[in-house]
Design a protein around this motif. Structure first.
Motif, PDB file in Angstrom:
ATOM      1  N   ASN A 257       0.677  -1.184  -0.185  1.00  0.00           N
ATOM      2  CA  ASN A 257      -0.120  -0.523   0.158  1.00  0.00           C
ATOM      3  C   ASN A 257       0.783   1.350  -0.254  1.00  0.00           C
ATOM      4  OD1 ASN A 257       1.056  -0.007   2.307  1.00  0.00           O
ATOM      5  ND2 ASN A 257      -1.276   0.299   3.658  1.00  0.00           N
ATOM      6  N   GLY A 258       2.108   1.036  -0.118  1.00  0.00           N
ATOM      7  CA  GLY A 258       2.907   2.512  -0.056  1.00  0.00           C
ATOM      8  C   GLY A 258       3.387   2.742   1.403  1.00  0.00           C
ATOM      9  N   TYR A 259       2.317   1.700   2.155  1.00  0.00           N
ATOM     10  CA  TYR A 259       3.032   3.008   3.943  1.00  0.00           C
ATOM     11  C   TYR A 259       4.378   1.799   4.600  1.00  0.00           C
ATOM     12  CZ  TYR A 259      -0.660   5.930   2.675  1.00  0.00           C
ATOM     13  OH  TYR A 259      -1.133   7.090   2.363  1.00  0.00           O
ATOM     14  N   ARG A 260       4.659   2.064   5.450  1.00  0.00           N
ATOM     15  CA  ARG A 260       5.632   1.282   6.175  1.00  0.00           C
ATOM     16  C   ARG A 260       5.344   1.092   7.062  1.00  0.00           C
ATOM     17  NH1 ARG A 260      11.384   2.092   3.735  1.00  0.00           N
ATOM     18  NH2 ARG A 260      11.047   4.230   2.595  1.00  0.00           N
ATOM     19  N   THR A 261       5.567   0.284   8.298  1.00  0.00           N
ATOM     20  CA  THR A 261       5.510  -0.108   9.782  1.00  0.00           C
ATOM     21  C   THR A 261       6.828   0.759  10.776  1.00  0.00           C
ATOM     22  OG1 THR A 261       4.377  -1.929   9.900  1.00  0.00           O
ATOM     23  CG2 THR A 261       5.383  -1.208  11.880  1.00  0.00           C
ATOM     24  N   LEU A 262       6.255   1.872  11.668  1.00  0.00           N
ATOM     25  CA  LEU A 262       7.304   2.120  12.057  1.00  0.00           C
ATOM     26  C   LEU A 262       7.178   2.090  13.245  1.00  0.00           C
ATOM     27  CD1 LEU A 262       9.458   5.224  12.607  1.00  0.00           C
ATOM     28  CD2 LEU A 262       7.271   5.985  13.982  1.00  0.00           C
ATOM     29  N   TYR A 263       8.542   1.218  14.210  1.00  0.00           N
ATOM     30  CA  TYR A 263       8.869   0.233  15.276  1.00  0.00           C
ATOM     31  C   TYR A 263       9.432   1.526  15.496  1.00  0.00           C
ATOM     32  CZ  TYR A 263       8.097  -3.160  12.720  1.00  0.00           C
ATOM     33  OH  TYR A 263       7.770  -4.362  11.699  1.00  0.00           O
ATOM     34  N   PHE A 264       8.858   1.388  17.197  1.00  0.00           N
ATOM     35  CA  PHE A 264       9.850   2.819  18.321  1.00  0.00           C
ATOM     36  C   PHE A 264       9.466   2.759  19.652  1.00  0.00           C
ATOM     37  CE2 PHE A 264       5.197   3.513  18.328  1.00  0.00           C
ATOM     38  CZ  PHE A 264       4.253   3.908  18.932  1.00  0.00           C
ATOM     39  N   HIS A 265      10.057   3.038  20.754  1.00  0.00           N
ATOM     40  CA  HIS A 265      10.492   2.669  21.958  1.00  0.00           C
ATOM     41  C   HIS A 265      10.858   3.667  22.679  1.00  0.00           C
ATOM     42  CE1 HIS A 265      14.012   1.414  20.268  1.00  0.00           C
ATOM     43  NE2 HIS A 265      13.974   2.534  21.597  1.00  0.00           N
ATOM     44  N   PRO A 266       9.702   4.748  23.805  1.00  0.00           N
ATOM     45  CA  PRO A 266      10.467   4.677  25.169  1.00  0.00           C
ATOM     46  C   PRO A 266      11.709   4.641  25.247  1.00  0.00           C
ATOM     47  CG  PRO A 266       8.286   4.394  25.532  1.00  0.00           C
ATOM     48  CD  PRO A 266       8.226   3.803  24.348  1.00  0.00           C
ATOM     49  N   LEU A 267      12.393   5.729  25.861  1.00  0.00           N
ATOM     50  CA  LEU A 267      14.270   5.256  25.957  1.00  0.00           C
ATOM     51  C   LEU A 267      13.890   4.576  27.453  1.00  0.00           C
ATOM     52  CD1 LEU A 267      17.380   7.183  26.734  1.00  0.00           C
ATOM     53  CD2 LEU A 267      16.752   5.777  27.957  1.00  0.00           C
ATOM     54  N   VAL A 268      13.366   4.627  27.749  1.00  0.00           N
ATOM     55  CA  VAL A 268      12.689   4.331  29.590  1.00  0.00           C
ATOM     56  C   VAL A 268      11.744   3.813  29.780  1.00  0.00           C
ATOM     57  CG1 VAL A 268      11.700   4.682  32.162  1.00  0.00           C
ATOM     58  CG2 VAL A 268      14.014   6.277  30.590  1.00  0.00           C
ATOM     59  N   SER A 269      12.083   2.074  28.753  1.00  0.00           N
ATOM     60  CA  SER A 269      10.924   1.357  29.170  1.00  0.00           C
ATOM     61  C   SER A 269      11.242   0.115  28.156  1.00  0.00           C
ATOM     62  CB  SER A 269      10.036   1.623  27.531  1.00  0.00           C
ATOM     63  OG  SER A 269       8.732   0.570  27.111  1.00  0.00           O
ATOM     64  N   THR A 305      16.630  -3.806  30.138  1.00  0.00           N
ATOM     65  CA  THR A 305      16.751  -3.420  28.229  1.00  0.00           C
ATOM     66  C   THR A 305      16.646  -2.779  26.797  1.00  0.00           C
ATOM     67  OG1 THR A 305      14.689  -4.673  27.212  1.00  0.00           O
ATOM     68  CG2 THR A 305      16.514  -5.657  27.106  1.00  0.00           C
ATOM     69  N   GLN A 306      16.396  -1.509  28.334  1.00  0.00           N
ATOM     70  CA  GLN A 306      16.246  -0.626  27.946  1.00  0.00           C
ATOM     71  C   GLN A 306      17.429  -0.220  26.489  1.00  0.00           C
ATOM     72  OE1 GLN A 306      16.626  -0.945  30.935  1.00  0.00           O
ATOM     73  NE2 GLN A 306      14.700   0.139  32.559  1.00  0.00           N
ATOM     74  N   ALA A 307      16.731   0.641  25.431  1.00  0.00           N
ATOM     75  CA  ALA A 307      17.421   1.338  25.118  1.00  0.00           C
ATOM     76  C   ALA A 307      17.421   2.677  24.250  1.00  0.00           C
ATOM     77  CB  ALA A 307      16.772   0.317  24.126  1.00  0.00           C
ATOM     78  N   SER A 308      19.185   3.014  23.440  1.00  0.00           N
ATOM     79  CA  SER A 308      18.320   4.376  23.319  1.00  0.00           C
ATOM     80  C   SER A 308      18.084   3.997  21.680  1.00  0.00           C
ATOM     81  CB  SER A 308      19.495   5.548  23.316  1.00  0.00           C
ATOM     82  OG  SER A 308      21.194   4.428  22.525  1.00  0.00           O
ATOM     83  N   ALA A 309      19.480   4.110  20.850  1.00  0.00           N
ATOM     84  CA  ALA A 309      18.507   4.627  18.888  1.00  0.00           C
ATOM     85  C   ALA A 309      17.825   2.853  18.173  1.00  0.00           C
ATOM     86  CB  ALA A 309      19.500   4.209  18.790  1.00  0.00           C
ATOM     87  N   SER A 310      17.469   2.781  17.319  1.00  0.00           N
ATOM     88  CA  SER A 310      16.921   1.199  16.671  1.00  0.00           C
ATOM     89  C   SER A 310      17.929   1.801  15.765  1.00  0.00           C
ATOM     90  CB  SER A 310      16.417   1.415  17.189  1.00  0.00           C
ATOM     91  OG  SER A 310      14.827   1.852  16.850  1.00  0.00           O
ATOM     92  N   SER A 311      17.366   0.655  14.996  1.00  0.00           N
ATOM     93  CA  SER A 311      17.577   0.555  13.301  1.00  0.00           C
ATOM     94  C   SER A 311      17.709  -0.320  12.382  1.00  0.00           C
ATOM     95  CB  SER A 311      19.289   0.834  12.924  1.00  0.00           C
ATOM     96  OG  SER A 311      19.983   1.779  11.409  1.00  0.00           O
ATOM     97  N   PHE A 312      17.067  -0.599  11.731  1.00  0.00           N
ATOM     98  CA  PHE A 312      16.350  -1.595  10.364  1.00  0.00           C
ATOM     99  C   PHE A 312      17.059  -2.114   9.189  1.00  0.00           C
ATOM    100  CE2 PHE A 312      12.682  -3.515   7.981  1.00  0.00           C
ATOM    101  CZ  PHE A 312      11.800  -4.459   8.735  1.00  0.00           C
ATOM    102  N   ASP A 313      17.289  -3.031   8.853  1.00  0.00           N
ATOM    103  CA  ASP A 313      17.937  -4.089   8.102  1.00  0.00           C
ATOM    104  C   ASP A 313      16.411  -4.165   7.470  1.00  0.00           C
ATOM    105  OD1 ASP A 313      19.971  -5.272   6.404  1.00  0.00           O
ATOM    106  OD2 ASP A 313      19.349  -6.842   6.615  1.00  0.00           O
ATOM    107  N   LEU A 314      16.176  -4.259   5.545  1.00  0.00           N
ATOM    108  CA  LEU A 314      15.329  -3.895   5.231  1.00  0.00           C
ATOM    109  C   LEU A 314      15.539  -5.756   4.087  1.00  0.00           C
ATOM    110  CD1 LEU A 314      15.380  -0.562   3.672  1.00  0.00           C
ATOM    111  CD2 LEU A 314      13.678  -1.534   4.752  1.00  0.00           C
TER     112      LEU A 314
END
Length: 407
Positions: A257-269, A305-314
């Protein structure tokens, strides 16, 4: 049980050894136009070497961009790069686009549009553009001098020229807003249809910016808030309490459909969430209460497992995340349920990966990681006789080998 622990530990150490340490510094050094200018900056305290902590990174061809936020006074340049052609393990960083653009104004001096006051993270998009989130603030932990408004600053990497500067509107922010990350949603054949997603870790929202419409809107959701049960952290022997909300963002593949999924998290979580960009890119829907149930809880990564940055491999559909309290990097294959069992350890190093602050996957599918011992820098003092800052690299396929993230 002891034998099992030993075997698991050896696997972690062996796997972590695959990380290649590319650069390391005791103190960060800059490329100055002349020694005279450097000495003048030192004498005027416009440059205090110990106050320059590298934080964010991104690669474009033979340039590796490295940010130095103005946490404290005396930062020489906030936006910089390293030439990847260097053989120096502790190279100087080069101000981008130049030193003038990164120099604080004096006596009411007018700022040029390409100026960068203080940036935490940057993003290189598929259209050879460098997106910079400029907070506009110097000496964040001290006098908190607001030199300019929070703004997206975009450069053409082929010419090193400014393309656009977009200042956030009052409605994009709250009195507690703080913007320390961004990600860009664009396809190479549709560069004008770009959207930037900017998490607000202090105001618990996401600002969406449309390149085509030159317009922005603020999105709110409960999932953007921090988890009050996960705010006590210990890193590098330093115990501290944070309340950082939505922080790490990673974009999945473009769907039919031309859209993506945005995965996200708060740092304190320790939870991971997701939402379709179809929601975020539709201003009326994104800002309507009716969108609440369109957000999804993906699962829980497990304790500490608190995390700051994240990156997705296509290619593999694997999300990589920093692991702040575990001195490491982890992964999750989004085709599997997010559980502690499916959350894999990519690397762990109790010395070299103290506070892995940022990570990025480049166009060649190299995973780059920057660690900087930031809690020690913020709450104590770094030892200038030790290597405090490091940048690592590993191929994505090597990183997930022998982990639950492998297909």
């Amino acid at each position: 049980m002891l034998k099992l622990y030993v075997v698991v530990s050896l696997c972690v150490v062996a796997h972590a050894a695959q990380l290649q340490e590319v650069f390391r510094w005791k103190d960060l050094e800059f490329a100055w136009p002349s020694d005279r200018i450097k000495q003048e900056a030192i004498q005027s305290r416009n440059y205090i070497s110990a106050n320059n902590l590298p934080l964010g990174l991104a690669r474009w061809r033979d340039k590796l961009f490295v940010t130095v936020p103005r946490w404290k006074a005396g930062v020489a340049s906030s936006l910089n790069y390293i030439s990847l052609n260097t053989t120096n393990r502790s190279p100087v960083v080069i101000p981008y686009p130049d030193l003038k653009a990164n120099t604080l104004p004096k006596n009411g001096e007018k700022l040029e549009d390409n100026h960068i006051i203080s940036t935490f993270r940057v993003h290189v998009d598929e259209c050879d553009r460098l997106w910079v989130m400029d907070t506009g603030v110097d000496d964040i932990l001290g006098e908190f001098n607001q030199y300019s408004k929070s703004a997206l600053v975009v450069f053409d990497l082929n010419t090193n020229k400014l393309i656009r500067r977009y200042e956030f509107k009052a409605t994009d922010q709250t009195e507690n807003s703080f913007f320390a990350n961004l990600i860009v949603d664009v396809q190479p054949s549709r560069c004008e249809d770009a959207f930037a997603y900017v998490p607000d870790l202090g105001g618990y929202g996401i600002v969406v910016y449309s390149w085509k419409n030159h317009e922005s809107w603020r999105v709110k959701h409960n999932y953007f808030h921090f988890d009050p049960l996960k705010g006590d952290l210990t890193v590098g022997g330093v115990n501290f309490q944070w309340t950082d909300g939505v922080f790490g963002l990673a974009l999945g593949r473009v769907r039919n459909n031309g859209y993506r999924t945005l995965y996200f998290h708060p740092l304190v979580s320790t939870n991971e969430f997701s939402v379709s960009t179809e929601v975020l890119r539709n201003q009326s829907l994104a800002t309507s209460p009716s969108s609440f149930n369109l957000y999804k809880i993906e699962g829980n990564r497990g304790p500490a497992t608190q995390a700051s940055a994240s990156s997705f491999d296509l290619v593999t559909e694997v999300v990589f995340l920093t692991q702040l309290q575990k001195d490491g990097i982890a992964c999750w294959n989004v085709n599997k349920p997010l559980t502690p069992e499916n959350f894999g350890v990519v690397a762990q190093d109790k010395e070299g990966l103290i506070f892995p602050n940022d990570l990025k996957i480049d166009a060649d599918r190299n995973l780059w990681v920057l660690s900087d011992r930031m809690p020690v820098f913020l709450f104590h003092e770094l030892n200038p006789n030790e290597y405090n800052y490091r940048i690592y690299r590993i191929r994505v396929d090597e990183a997930i080998w022998n982990t639950p993230c492998a297909n």
